[in-house]
Design an enzyme around this catalytic site. Structure first.
Site, PDB file in Angstrom:
ATOM      1  N   CYS A 114      27.106  51.297  37.283  1.00  0.00           N
ATOM      2  CA  CYS A 114      27.146  51.443  35.821  1.00  0.00           C
ATOM      3  C   CYS A 114      25.803  51.039  35.194  1.00  0.00           C
ATOM      4  O   CYS A 114      24.828  51.744  35.358  1.00  0.00           O
ATOM      5  CB  CYS A 114      28.322  50.693  35.212  1.00  0.00           C
ATOM      6  SG  CYS A 114      28.675  51.290  33.536  1.00  0.00           S
ATOM      7  N   HIS A 220      32.905  52.854  38.131  1.00  0.00           N
ATOM      8  CA  HIS A 220      33.141  51.441  38.457  1.00  0.00           C
ATOM      9  C   HIS A 220      34.018  51.282  39.699  1.00  0.00           C
ATOM     10  O   HIS A 220      35.209  50.980  39.574  1.00  0.00           O
ATOM     11  CB  HIS A 220      33.813  50.732  37.273  1.00  0.00           C
ATOM     12  CG  HIS A 220      32.862  50.359  36.191  1.00  0.00           C
ATOM     13  ND1 HIS A 220      32.139  49.183  36.197  1.00  0.00           N
ATOM     14  CD2 HIS A 220      32.501  51.018  35.070  1.00  0.00           C
ATOM     15  CE1 HIS A 220      31.380  49.128  35.114  1.00  0.00           C
ATOM     16  NE2 HIS A 220      31.572  50.225  34.418  1.00  0.00           N
ATOM     17  N   GLU A 222      34.056  48.785  41.648  1.00  0.00           N
ATOM     18  CA  GLU A 222      34.499  47.390  41.754  1.00  0.00           C
ATOM     19  C   GLU A 222      35.765  47.139  40.933  1.00  0.00           C
ATOM     20  O   GLU A 222      36.465  46.165  41.189  1.00  0.00           O
ATOM     21  CB  GLU A 222      33.379  46.431  41.344  1.00  0.00           C
ATOM     22  CG  GLU A 222      33.343  46.051  39.870  1.00  0.00           C
ATOM     23  CD  GLU A 222      33.003  47.208  38.930  1.00  0.00           C
ATOM     24  OE1 GLU A 222      32.612  48.290  39.409  1.00  0.00           O
ATOM     25  OE2 GLU A 222      33.127  47.026  37.703  1.00  0.00           O
TER      26      GLU A 222
END
Ligand code: MN
Length: 246
Positions: A114, A220, A222
């Site tokens: 990001c 994203h 994660e």
């Protein structure tokens, strides 16, 4: 004996500081959790270290993870701030640009997520769209609200370049991703190739062809790694590329 790669994650400034006369730093624990689950030891990196210590630190790390966060100061790519520019974190820009350039120069693996893909691109001399709705009005929506949709929300499709490292890691030439960003890569930095695009043409992934592992994604992983196999594959490949020999 398993050797766990040591992966550094630069922190962010916590403003305003909760303690007068002391600067505080913060970190999103999803990044450390995802790296730990993939078999790495994540370590937070403080801001405001001198350059020679950042270089020495990077040389002792096995990999660098550039996380999500605020907008990169457009002065870093020679532009004046657009009215729709968001919050910036100049101390974090300074720390991360030093580390990213060192990692690009020394071959340390980099996973950039990001804000991280944007920072990596700027560190390599590239530029950004400061605000997708204002500067790419024909683009579809990319700035979904996390509180409304959650990490697992599949916001748009992403097409991957055939033959790219990223496509090989993910084992597919397309996937659906979440999308929580209002900026994106404009001019790619030196040595960085766009390898993933949303259907509106917004760049969603870059990689360095002549590097052990330097990959940035605009989505994203994660946030979704606990359930999403694509996210797990990306972290697993990064940790594997970072594993020290012997
Ligand atoms: Mn997007």
């Amino acid at each position: 004996m398993t050797r766990y790669p040591l992966i550094g994650i630069p922190s962010a400034a916590l403003e305003p500081s909760p303690v007068p006369g002391a600067r505080y730093y913060r970190m999103n624990g999803n990044y450390s959790a995802a790296l730990a689950a993939a078999g790495a030891i994540p370590v937070a990196i403080p801001l405001e270290l001198p350059v020679h210590l950042l270089h020495a630190l990077l040389d002792r790390l096995d990999g660098l993870c550039l996380a999500g966060g605020d907008d990169v100061d457009p002065a870093r790519y020679g532009e004046a701030p657009h009215p729709a520019l968001g919050q910036v974190d100049p101390l974090r820009d300074e720390t991360e640009i030093v580390l990213a350039r060192r990692a690009l120069a020394t071959g340390r693996p980099i996973l950039a997520i990001c804000r991280g893909i944007q920072l990596l691109n700027v560190a390599a001399g590239g530029s950004l769209y400061q605000d997708i709705p204002a500067q790419l009005p024909a683009a579809s929506r990319h700035a979904f609200k996390l509180a409304e949709v959650g990490w697992a929300y599949q916001a748009h499709r992403v097409r991957l370049a055939a033959g790219s490292r990223l496509a090989a890691i993910l084992g597919s030439d397309e996937l659906w991703t979440n999308s929580f960003h209002h900026q994106s890569v404009k001019q790619p930095g030196d040595g960085l190739l766009p390898v993933a695009w949303a259907e509106d043409g917004v760049i969603e992934g870059i990689e360095a062809a002549d590097h052990r592992f330097a990959i940035g994604v605009q989505w994203h992983p994660e946030g979704a790694f606990r359930s999403d196999p694509f996210s797990q594959r990306l972290f697993a490949a990064f940790v594997e590329a970072s594993r020290p020999e012997g």
